[in-house]
Design a protein around this motif. Structure first.
Motif, PDB file in Angstrom:
ATOM      1  N   TRP A 147       0.807  -1.223   0.000  1.00  0.00           N
ATOM      2  CA  TRP A 147       0.000   0.000   0.000  1.00  0.00           C
ATOM      3  C   TRP A 147       0.836   1.267   0.000  1.00  0.00           C
ATOM      4  N   HIS A 148       2.087   1.197   0.421  1.00  0.00           N
ATOM      5  CA  HIS A 148       2.839   2.413   0.718  1.00  0.00           C
ATOM      6  C   HIS A 148       2.929   3.393  -0.455  1.00  0.00           C
ATOM      7  N   ILE A 149       3.316   2.898  -1.635  1.00  0.00           N
ATOM      8  CA  ILE A 149       3.512   3.811  -2.766  1.00  0.00           C
ATOM      9  C   ILE A 149       2.182   4.400  -3.257  1.00  0.00           C
TER      10      ILE A 149
ATOM     11  N   LEU B 294      -3.327   5.058 -12.670  1.00  0.00           N
ATOM     12  CA  LEU B 294      -2.459   4.099 -13.366  1.00  0.00           C
ATOM     13  C   LEU B 294      -1.048   4.198 -12.804  1.00  0.00           C
ATOM     14  N   GLY B 295      -0.606   5.436 -12.623  1.00  0.00           N
ATOM     15  CA  GLY B 295       0.731   5.654 -12.088  1.00  0.00           C
ATOM     16  C   GLY B 295       0.870   5.113 -10.678  1.00  0.00           C
ATOM     17  N   ALA B 296      -0.138   5.379  -9.847  1.00  0.00           N
ATOM     18  CA  ALA B 296      -0.041   4.999  -8.440  1.00  0.00           C
ATOM     19  C   ALA B 296      -0.023   3.486  -8.259  1.00  0.00           C
ATOM     20  N   PHE B 297      -0.876   2.788  -9.018  1.00  0.00           N
ATOM     21  CA  PHE B 297      -1.002   1.349  -8.796  1.00  0.00           C
ATOM     22  C   PHE B 297      -0.115   0.498  -9.702  1.00  0.00           C
TER      23      PHE B 297
ATOM     24  N   THR C 243       4.688   1.452  -8.783  1.00  0.00           N
ATOM     25  CA  THR C 243       4.896   0.230  -8.005  1.00  0.00           C
ATOM     26  C   THR C 243       5.756  -0.785  -8.735  1.00  0.00           C
ATOM     27  N   ASP C 244       6.243  -0.440  -9.932  1.00  0.00           N
ATOM     28  CA  ASP C 244       7.162  -1.357 -10.623  1.00  0.00           C
ATOM     29  C   ASP C 244       8.290  -1.673  -9.647  1.00  0.00           C
ATOM     30  N   PRO C 245       8.411  -2.943  -9.232  1.00  0.00           N
ATOM     31  CA  PRO C 245       9.351  -3.233  -8.144  1.00  0.00           C
ATOM     32  C   PRO C 245      10.797  -2.859  -8.480  1.00  0.00           C
TER      33      PRO C 245
END
Lengths: 345, 484
Positions: free
Chosen positions: A236-238, A275-278, A282-284
């Motif tokens: 959830w953090h990012i 889209l950016g947030a999820f 979040t791209d690891p």
């Protein structure tokens, strides 16, 4: 009896890279359907072309770097990059747009930095940035949402495909006539030409929360993001810190002057915030890895997105915000390490 | 899959291989001879020093041989002196020596009775009880250390009275202010049994705690944090956090010794895995060859690819089944290929951080991996490599299926070698510096003497010395003249 000797743990692994990538694709599917419903088949055509180009570039680079090709092609990472890129490309695009975007993403951002896991920058966003800077005109070929076409018939699947291949539409449809600015574009242009926000948002492209159609696409992106959260693919953090930064900034400025600064819900549901947030931030590989680092990283992206949209030179800023924060990740990873069990504070 | 049936008893193999090296401390020293007859419970190895423990005959019979052989210990497969015992099936008991009255004598008796931590670490129980300086809390560990293992669960269900009595004895021996008995949430039967046993014994001092079934909650560092919020400082043991942890199996063994005078000669072992015909918990005489134990459980089933001692998270693979069960042997897994990890293709680390989310000591395995790959020991130190408990959680969570724990083990070994070398180099440097200093001091001494002499020339003393020397010389000359 003799038995094999292998080091522990012996328990089976619970997940794998291809599985993670598959779930990312599943999570994007509902939003893709909404995209098709409102903006036509363009996104699918772009996704297919981008995927083919990405896989081709991946195979080529692996050969050049003399690495095994097959496992890397099957791990699904290049496909996810291509699909995310397709979400950022306008539905009406000549074939070489997704090709150049995907090839830049895979070759420039991924393999020149050492391939999967070693890239500093988010590949899809590098591809998008290359396209946006190199082909600013082609990157504005967005279509109006279903039901808001201004005096022309909607662009069908066949027309999109024809445009992708030949770069032109049938006689009856002129590119300039059928394409439409996105809501973020309109807000930006309206405000620079001294219109108030209320005047701009009275236009037919605007809906309740963001732009028409976009509110649906983005809501379904949020649904997909929640799916990834529940599946444990992302944390959830990012998303929370990035969206919180956008919402807080937008709310503060909207309260100060509602005629010049769009509302928090508009910022959330138009453009690429969700889209950016999820899916992007979040791209690891290119994100911060510690929980505190993730909070700072997400908040930094949120602040930059808002700043670029409001005071910068581009209508949306997710790609640049992500790329800028990517550059801070090595530092964040180093200085946000958690305290180890049993060690002094 | 091994909790459906009661603990199986009656296993008595023809031959027992009883290692002297079964505890965390030094190996025991054999006190029997080849050909000697022994009864069950008779001491065959006396404690070999501090933190060691006695070793006893697990059955009556004749000593067949005393020789070195492979033994699975807590530190992996090593070689130890083993007493081979041909059993006679008569099960004659050695007479008991009785439970002493004095605390110190009791603790020595526990050491001689060979009682060690049966959770798997086989640390000397006597030493733990003796060293009670700052401990205010005794923790009874009824949380199984690994998912596959159920020997503690079965023991609590079937012998709750003995376990609780043993726990009370531990309380009295340590003088701990309070005792917490921790049982995992998924073992309601075991919890009910020990609770009822405490009530039956009229005890109100023991507090019972249900702990979540999250591997490795049974690890003592994790259990201490879970129950008290305290942390065991890096590099030390629970007493540094004011806690003593004792396994329920150990409490059971202590009670048996107190009540019946029986030393530790058997333990409960979980035998499980798809490769064994009848998975069960078995009371196993110490020294039973693993093959006999499997045979007792109906033998192998199907194609067994890996034989694991301990659970499938931290246990290690054995080369064969002719090795003995020791006091540390809590579980045997006979595994088919489809229930265990094969080192298939690994993907590169994608930095997802799933490893950090599951790491009990809150390390960053993904950053550790990078530092381990380039052998950056300063970085490994600050990332806490030696705080890694090798639980294997990160391996299981890793989507790239990287063998993280094994890499960390290798890095620890490499680090140990490097720091040993560095220490030796440091020692040599210091020695060399001391030698230089010594030589410099000597030279300085000589110089000072010379300086003193030079300074002395011209003084009253020196004139007298010169005159004396001249006189000596002329006298000698006079003497030599007369000699001619």
């Amino acid at each position: 009896m003799r038995f094999e000797l292998k080091p522990p743990p012996h328990a089976l692994p619970t997940t794998s890279v291809p599985k993670v990538m598959r779930h990312v694709i599943y999570a994007l599917a509902p939003a893709a359907f909404a995209h098709v419903w409102f903006f036509g088949w363009g996104i699918c055509i772009n996704a297919l072309i981008a995927t083919a180009a990405a896989l081709g570039a991946e195979a080529l680079m692996l050969r050049v770097r003399s690495r095994p090709v097959k496992p890397a092609l099957l791990d699904g990472t290049a496909t996810v990059t291509a699909v995310l890129l397709a979400f950022a490309i306008p539905p009406l695009a000549p074939w070489w747009v997704p090709v150049i975007g995907a090839v830049s993403a895979i070759v420039l951002a991924k393999h020149l930095y050492g391939g999967l896991g070693s890239n500093l920058f988010n590949p899809a966003m590098v591809g998008y940035a290359v396209l946006l800077i190199s082909f600013p005109v082609e990157m504005t070929y967005w279509l109006p949402p279903r039901g808001a076409e201004l005096g022309h018939s909607p662009v069908g699947a066949w027309d999109s495909l024809r445009f992708a291949v030949t770069g032109s539409l049938p006689q009856a449809l002129a590119v300039d006539a059928v394409t439409q600015a996105t809501p973020l574009d309109l807000v930006r242009e309206g405000l620079t030409s001294m219109q108030t926000l209320a005047e701009v948002q009275a236009g037919p492209l605007f809906g309740g929360m963001g732009g028409r159609g976009w509110d649906w696409v983005n809501s379904l992106i949020a649904v997909g993001g929640l799916y990834l959260l529940f599946r444990g693919i992302i944390r959830w953090h990012i998303p929370v810190s990035m969206l919180a930064a956008i919402v807080v900034l937008a709310a503060v400025f909207h309260t100060i002057d509602a005629s010049r600064f769009a509302s928090a819900s508009f910022h959330l549901f138009s453009g690429a915030s969700l889209l950016g947030a999820f899916f992007i931030a979040t791209d690891p590989v290119s994100a911060a890895t510690t929980n505190r680092g993730r909070l700072i990283y997400g908040a930094g992206i949120g602040i930059l997105v808002y700043a670029i949209r409001t005071w910068g030179g581009y209508p949306d800023g997710v790609a640049f915000a992500v790329l800028l924060m990517n550059a801070t990740v090595p530092l964040l990873d180093r200085y946000t390490r958690p305290r180890i069990y049993g060690r002094p504070r | 899959m091994s909790t459906g049936t009661p603990i199986a008893r009656g296993l008595l193999p023809e031959r027992l291989i009883i290692p002297m090296d079964q505890q965390a401390g030094p190996a025991a020293v054999p006190v029997v001879e080849v050909g000697q007859r022994v009864r069950k419970g008779e001491m065959i190895g006396r404690p070999g020093g501090l933190r060691s423990a006695g070793v006893h005959a697990s059955a009556s019979g004749t000593i067949g041989a005393i020789r070195e052989g492979p033994v699975p210990t807590v530190n992996g497969l090593t070689t130890s002196l083993c007493v081979h015992l041909q059993t006679d099936g008569r099960d004659e008991q050695a007479p008991s020596e009785g439970w002493p009255r004095e605390r110190d004598a009791r603790i020595d008796a526990i050491c001689n009775a060979g009682i060690v931590g049966l959770g798997g670490a086989v640390f000397s129980t006597a030493e733990k009880l003796r060293d009670d300086a700052e401990c205010d809390l005794l923790i009874l560990n009824g949380a199984e250390c690994e998912p596959y293992i159920s020997c503690d669960d079965m023991l609590m269900r079937e012998h709750p009275l003995e376990v609780v009595r043993g726990a009370l004895a531990m309380m009295d021996l340590t003088g701990a202010e309070s005792t917490v008995f921790a049982v995992e949430r998924d073992k309601p039967d075991a919890l009910r049994a020990v609770r009822e046993a405490a009530a039956q014994l009229g005890d109100t001092r023991i507090e019972f705690a249900r702990v979540p079934t999250v591997y490795p909650a049974g690890g003592e560092r994790q259990l201490v944090e879970l129950l008290t919020g305290r942390e065991v400082p890096s590099g030390s043991y629970p007493p540094a956090a004011g806690c003593i942890c004792q396994n329920v199996g150990t409490a059971f063994a202590l009670d048996r010794f107190m009540r019946r005078g029986e030393p530790l000669t058997s333990r409960i072992v979980t035998v499980t895995g798809n490769g064994v015909a009848h998975p069960a918990n078995v009371e196993v005489p110490i020294g039973t060859p693993i093959g006999d134990l499997i045979h007792f459980c109906g033998g192998y089933r199907g194609d067994v690819t890996r034989l694991i001692l301990g659970g499938n998270m931290m246990g290690y693979a054995l080369p064969g089944d002719d090795l003995p069960i020791t006091k540390a042997g809590n579980c045997i897994v006979a595994a088919h290929a489809d229930e265990i990890r094969e080192s298939t293709g690994e993907w590169p680390c994608i930095r997802c951080g799933d490893c950090a989310d599951v790491c009990p000591p809150r390390l960053l395995p993904q950053q550790l991996l990078r530092a381990a790959t380039v052998r950056d020991f300063d970085q490994l130190d600050s990332l806490g490599l030696n705080d890694c408990i090798e639980c294997g959680c990160c391996d299981i969570a890793c989507p790239s299926q990287i063998a993280l724990t094994e890499r960390f083990r290798q890095a620890k070994q490499a680090w140990a070698v490097v720091s040993q070398r560095a220490a030796m180099a440091d020692l040599a440097t210091r020695r060399h510096r001391r030698k230089l200093a010594r030589l410099a001091a000597q030279t300085e001494d000589i110089h000072r003497q010379q300086d003193d002499l030079i300074a002395a020339i011209g003084s009253e003393d020196s004139r007298a010395m010169i005159e004396a020397a001249v006189a000596r010389a002329s006298r000698r000359r006079g003497e030599s003249d007369t000699a001619h």
